[in-house]
Design an enzyme around this catalytic site. Sequence first.
Site, mmCIF file in Angstrom:
data_model
loop_
_atom_site.group_PDB
_atom_site.id
_atom_site.type_symbol
_atom_site.label_atom_id
_atom_site.label_comp_id
_atom_site.label_asym_id
_atom_site.label_seq_id
_atom_site.Cartn_x
_atom_site.Cartn_y
_atom_site.Cartn_z
ATOM 1 N N GLY A 90 -53.876 26.894 25.174
ATOM 2 C CA GLY A 90 -53.280 25.618 25.577
ATOM 3 C C GLY A 90 -52.443 25.045 24.454
ATOM 4 O O GLY A 90 -52.477 25.519 23.318
ATOM 5 N N GLY A 92 -51.707 23.224 21.585
ATOM 6 C CA GLY A 92 -52.495 22.595 20.528
ATOM 7 C C GLY A 92 -51.685 21.624 19.701
ATOM 8 O O GLY A 92 -52.225 20.824 18.940
ATOM 9 N N ARG A 93 -50.358 21.741 19.817
ATOM 10 C CA ARG A 93 -49.498 20.824 19.049
ATOM 11 C C ARG A 93 -48.217 20.561 19.823
ATOM 12 O O ARG A 93 -47.147 20.391 19.251
ATOM 13 C CB ARG A 93 -49.182 21.407 17.688
ATOM 14 C CG ARG A 93 -48.554 22.787 17.738
ATOM 15 C CD ARG A 93 -47.936 23.099 16.415
ATOM 16 N NE ARG A 93 -47.461 24.466 16.377
ATOM 17 C CZ ARG A 93 -46.790 24.961 15.368
ATOM 18 N NH1 ARG A 93 -46.491 24.211 14.346
ATOM 19 N NH2 ARG A 93 -46.391 26.208 15.388
ATOM 20 N N ASP A 252 -49.468 34.743 25.747
ATOM 21 C CA ASP A 252 -49.162 33.312 25.853
ATOM 22 C C ASP A 252 -47.748 33.005 25.357
ATOM 23 O O ASP A 252 -47.265 31.893 25.519
ATOM 24 C CB ASP A 252 -50.189 32.463 25.077
ATOM 25 C CG ASP A 252 -50.378 32.934 23.645
ATOM 26 O OD1 ASP A 252 -50.698 34.116 23.447
ATOM 27 O OD2 ASP A 252 -50.196 32.121 22.717
HETATM 28 P P1 AMP Z 1 -48.125 30.335 18.648
HETATM 29 O O1 AMP Z 1 -48.496 31.780 18.536
HETATM 30 O O2 AMP Z 1 -47.455 29.718 17.465
HETATM 31 O O3 AMP Z 1 -47.356 30.081 19.887
HETATM 32 O O4 AMP Z 1 -49.504 29.496 18.750
HETATM 33 C C1 AMP Z 1 -50.675 29.964 19.367
HETATM 34 C C2 AMP Z 1 -51.592 28.829 19.715
HETATM 35 O O5 AMP Z 1 -51.980 28.095 18.553
HETATM 36 C C3 AMP Z 1 -51.017 27.808 20.666
HETATM 37 O O6 AMP Z 1 -52.044 27.424 21.535
HETATM 38 C C4 AMP Z 1 -50.592 26.679 19.758
HETATM 39 O O7 AMP Z 1 -50.548 25.437 20.429
HETATM 40 C C5 AMP Z 1 -51.673 26.717 18.705
HETATM 41 N N1 AMP Z 1 -51.230 26.160 17.405
HETATM 42 C C6 AMP Z 1 -50.348 26.711 16.540
HETATM 43 N N2 AMP Z 1 -50.187 25.924 15.453
HETATM 44 C C7 AMP Z 1 -50.990 24.840 15.619
HETATM 45 C C8 AMP Z 1 -51.278 23.671 14.844
HETATM 46 N N3 AMP Z 1 -50.697 23.438 13.670
HETATM 47 N N4 AMP Z 1 -52.171 22.782 15.361
HETATM 48 C C9 AMP Z 1 -52.772 22.991 16.546
HETATM 49 N N5 AMP Z 1 -52.538 24.074 17.311
HETATM 50 C C10 AMP Z 1 -51.665 25.004 16.874
HETATM 51 MG MG MG Z 2 -47.082 30.132 21.618
#
Ligand code: AMP
Ligand code: MG
Length: 484
Positions: A90, A92-93, A252
């Site tokens: 989901g 997260g940011r 994702d």
């Molecule tokens: P990504 O591979 O960067 O698309 O991120 C994978 C997951 O980690 C997603 O669910 C993002 O929302 C979460 N995420 C990445 N960076 C952060 C952060 N700094 N704080 C909270 N959630 C994060």
């Molecule tokens: Mg992502």
Amino acid sequence: MNAPENIALQHGFAEQLPELARKASAAPVPAPQLIVLNEPLARELGLDVEWLRTEDGVLFLLGLNLPEGAMPVAQLYSGHQFGGYSPQLGDGRALLLGEVETPDGLRDIHLKGSGPTPFTRGGDGLAALGPMLREFLVSESMHALGIPTTRSLAVVATGTPVLREEGALPGAVLVRVASSHLRVGTFQYARASNQMRVLVKLSRYALERHHTEGLQADNPPLALFDHVVAAQARLVAQWLTVGFVHGVMNTDNMTISGETIDYGPCAFLDAYDPGSVFSSIDTGGRYAYGNQPQIAQWNLARFAEALLPIIADEEAEAVQAGSAVLEQFPAYFNEAWMGAMAAKLGISADLADLVDLVTTLHGLLEASRVDFTTFFRDLTRAARGDRSAVHATTHDVTALDQWLDRWMAHSPDADAMDAVNPVHVPRNHLLDEALRAATAGDLGPYEALLAAVRAPFTPIEGGERYAQPAPPGFAEGFQTFCGT
Ligand code: AMP
Ligand code: MG
């Protein structure tokens, strides 16, 4: 505060799929500063560019000044990350502010780095300025190259320090625009929720946004699957033609729209090498340049698994129907890839000839570690009769000449080659330099590089450095960092 009365934000996703959304709001921002605004995109979305630059407009871009009745949400999804399944990821940011109607259909307005959400887990919900400017620039480059991608509307610095390994970095929010944020992982989550109703609704919603004809098909979920298989095969073929390495092709991070999404540790090839990996966390080379087609197909198999219960009641029947579609992936991919390579080479040849020419060429490029982007521009000079530049790239002039003779026999069209082979891609060394300067407060190099990649096929007078390979030594061991 002057609320944006005239921005008609819709909330179709939040209203129709509440099971996949949680209300969330953007975190307060101590010192907002608009760093970059995509004016052409703002106009396409029907937004008032002058107003966006005002204090109220910038607060809108931060999700802090929304129209009456707005319903920002964090979206839920699961995902296979580096092959391992995470049942609940989901946003997260990130936040989906809503959708706007455009002549090309609905567009999501989405924020990244806007603060914690119910799905923040261990993170801080924040983003640093450098990586958000990186996504802005690389997505603009992909768009200019004609490759389907999410777009970037703005980057706003927040004044909130973001703690990362390197220390405290300036924080920022990216405003992203996409034809939707539906991911393979969205379907995986819906399937795992064990409510068939949600999966059916999601599938219908995806068809409405991306493939309305599929709603009339005998088997709409299968039509959706076929549409996504074809779209992703074409997308990955296009990535390969410009030397793009996504770097984190988790399920994702794979869209249903066929747009490139989530520019984290992505990079462009310098020297041609199919095993190229840039991401610091991809230690096994799972998402290497040349592995991307197989990974896309692997991800699509996970998508098929998520759809199985709504493809047919009998599992065996659903598996058979899904597999038959998935087996088309190599054909879709090869057609797109060979079509694009024929265009890069400026020729039309029969398939067997073309495959042989392309395979031989890639072998030569790999053996001499030839810069991928400049090679094809040098090749247009060879098409016009001057082989000096391509000769200078190789250790084996005889072998290259043999290849050039075979290729010249197809009468390549040099002008057509110039129209499809980029001069400017966001080269790792240039992007690195621009982001370092921007993080230190100097936007000059970033703006110059952005202008260059927005005109990918046009050499810049006096701007040769944007067209040249990395200085010796830079490319070796260059690494990118994920999600920071
Ligand atoms: P990504 O591979 O960067 O698309 O991120 C994978 C997951 O980690 C997603 O669910 C993002 O929302 C979460 N995420 C990445 N960076 C952060 C952060 N700094 N704080 C909270 N959630 C994060
Ligand atoms: Mg992502």
